[in-house]
Scaffold this motif. Sequence first.
Motif, PDB file in Angstrom:
ATOM      1  N   LEU A  71       0.772  -1.298   0.237  1.00 10.09           N
ATOM      2  CA  LEU A  71      -0.238   0.040  -0.005  1.00 10.09           C
ATOM      3  C   LEU A  71       0.952   1.251   0.061  1.00 10.09           C
ATOM      4  CD1 LEU A  71      -3.425  -0.800   2.802  1.00 10.09           C
ATOM      5  CD2 LEU A  71      -3.197  -0.625   0.222  1.00 10.09           C
ATOM      6  N   GLY A  72       2.120   1.049   0.664  1.00  7.08           N
ATOM      7  CA  GLY A  72       2.645   2.776   0.689  1.00  7.08           C
ATOM      8  C   GLY A  72       3.521   2.332  -0.394  1.00  7.08           C
ATOM      9  N   ASN A  73       3.659   2.139  -1.113  1.00  3.83           N
ATOM     10  CA  ASN A  73       4.870   1.973  -1.971  1.00  3.83           C
ATOM     11  C   ASN A  73       4.068   1.802  -3.572  1.00  3.83           C
ATOM     12  OD1 ASN A  73       7.565   1.803  -1.736  1.00  3.83           O
ATOM     13  ND2 ASN A  73       6.860   0.685   0.546  1.00  3.83           N
ATOM     14  N   GLU A  74       2.189   1.897  -3.717  1.00  3.61           N
ATOM     15  CA  GLU A  74       1.727   1.552  -4.502  1.00  3.61           C
ATOM     16  C   GLU A  74       2.049   0.199  -5.667  1.00  3.61           C
ATOM     17  OE1 GLU A  74      -0.503   3.617  -5.736  1.00  3.61           O
ATOM     18  OE2 GLU A  74      -1.408   4.438  -4.247  1.00  3.61           O
ATOM     19  N   ILE A  75       1.952  -0.567  -4.880  1.00  2.00           N
ATOM     20  CA  ILE A  75       2.319  -1.886  -5.617  1.00  2.00           C
ATOM     21  C   ILE A  75       1.087  -2.445  -5.792  1.00  2.00           C
ATOM     22  CG2 ILE A  75       3.914  -4.121  -5.797  1.00  2.00           C
ATOM     23  CD1 ILE A  75       6.204  -3.078  -3.998  1.00  2.00           C
ATOM     24  N   ARG A  76       1.007  -2.983  -7.293  1.00  2.00           N
ATOM     25  CA  ARG A  76      -0.836  -3.089  -7.203  1.00  2.00           C
ATOM     26  C   ARG A  76      -1.240  -4.815  -8.006  1.00  2.00           C
ATOM     27  NH1 ARG A  76      -5.100   0.929  -7.093  1.00  2.00           N
ATOM     28  NH2 ARG A  76      -3.506   2.995  -6.711  1.00  2.00           N
ATOM     29  N   HIS A  77       0.422  -4.756  -8.529  1.00  2.00           N
ATOM     30  CA  HIS A  77       0.318  -6.041  -9.398  1.00  2.00           C
ATOM     31  C   HIS A  77       0.747  -7.118  -8.691  1.00  2.00           C
ATOM     32  CE1 HIS A  77       0.992  -9.199 -11.994  1.00  2.00           C
ATOM     33  NE2 HIS A  77       1.840  -8.864 -11.997  1.00  2.00           N
ATOM     34  N   GLY A  78       0.446  -8.637  -8.464  1.00  4.69           N
ATOM     35  CA  GLY A  78       1.059  -9.741  -7.375  1.00  4.69           C
ATOM     36  C   GLY A  78       0.409  -9.822  -5.722  1.00  4.69           C
ATOM     37  N   MET A  79       1.258 -10.470  -5.531  1.00 12.18           N
ATOM     38  CA  MET A  79       0.087 -10.787  -4.170  1.00 12.18           C
ATOM     39  C   MET A  79       0.716 -10.120  -3.178  1.00 12.18           C
ATOM     40  SD  MET A  79      -2.386 -13.371  -2.595  1.00 12.18           S
ATOM     41  CE  MET A  79      -2.692 -15.024  -3.341  1.00 12.18           C
ATOM     42  N   TRP A  80       0.362  -9.978  -2.696  1.00  9.84           N
ATOM     43  CA  TRP A  80       1.025  -8.906  -0.853  1.00  9.84           C
ATOM     44  C   TRP A  80       0.115  -9.535  -0.041  1.00  9.84           C
ATOM     45  CZ3 TRP A  80       6.439  -6.612  -1.051  1.00  9.84           C
ATOM     46  CH2 TRP A  80       6.321  -6.908  -3.102  1.00  9.84           C
ATOM     47  N   GLY A  81       0.576  -9.211   1.244  1.00  9.55           N
ATOM     48  CA  GLY A  81       0.031  -9.095   2.248  1.00  9.55           C
ATOM     49  C   GLY A  81      -1.512 -10.584   2.412  1.00  9.55           C
ATOM     50  N   GLY A  82      -1.103 -11.817   1.355  1.00 15.94           N
ATOM     51  CA  GLY A  82      -2.412 -12.855   1.060  1.00 15.94           C
ATOM     52  C   GLY A  82      -3.679 -11.828   0.481  1.00 15.94           C
ATOM     53  N   LEU A  83      -3.855 -10.817  -0.284  1.00 16.14           N
ATOM     54  CA  LEU A  83      -4.584 -11.116  -0.648  1.00 16.14           C
ATOM     55  C   LEU A  83      -3.934 -10.739  -2.280  1.00 16.14           C
ATOM     56  CD1 LEU A  83      -5.604  -7.640   1.574  1.00 16.14           C
ATOM     57  CD2 LEU A  83      -6.571 -10.013   1.392  1.00 16.14           C
ATOM     58  N   THR A  84      -4.695 -10.782  -3.491  1.00  8.89           N
ATOM     59  CA  THR A  84      -4.569 -10.411  -4.986  1.00  8.89           C
ATOM     60  C   THR A  84      -4.761  -9.101  -5.375  1.00  8.89           C
ATOM     61  OG1 THR A  84      -6.918 -10.578  -5.542  1.00  8.89           O
ATOM     62  CG2 THR A  84      -5.130 -12.565  -5.290  1.00  8.89           C
TER      63      THR A  84
END
Length: 213
Positions: A71-84
């Motif tokens: 969220l802080g780095n505006e990463i929208r692609h891939g699975m992060w924190g268990g969320l798609t």
Amino acid sequence: MRHITTNDSPAATIRGIADHSWQARGLCHNMPPKVIDSLFFHAARDRTAIGKAKSICGQCPVKRACFDYALGNEIRHGMWGGLTEDERRPWHAKVNKRLDYSRVKAAFEGRDIHLSDAEREAVTRHAYVRGWSPERLAFTLRLDLDWARDLMRNAAHAVADRDRYWDQDDETEPADDETAQDETAEDEDVVSPVQVPRQVQTHSLIAALRKAA
């Protein structure tokens, strides 16, 4: 411009943008790159890969830090924190409206965290009230000096408007009981087009912000 401060308060628990130390404790840290790409940067609608990735993320001790980093780095692609990507989209849409005073306090303590527009505005207004210079605000928020000057100018106008209307007395004549009840009933059916919530600031919060500044 650097400023010497006597603030000896402990570092905030919020991680900075450049803090990658949490990644070493992730369950996916030592996986082969091909496995990481296939699981956490899977093809669209690959349910098998999504299920395996979620099972790994569900047991990961740094799942929350991973989510905050995206969220802080505006990463929208891939699975992060268990969320798609689709599951994180609503969070990305509203993150810029977040107003967390613990993050505001962390910014005053020198942490390089990603502030939302509302949080940056809170920092700017408090800095203006404390008599900060635009140079100091630019250094704290890591902004261009012209941008910092614009923020301070907007803060000055906002504070002036607040002081102008804060203690205005209601000069309307009091209505009788029946009229007041009728007006109250009518007001309940009318929805204001712009809802402006009132922010509550406790004395402990104000004291903490002053100490951090």
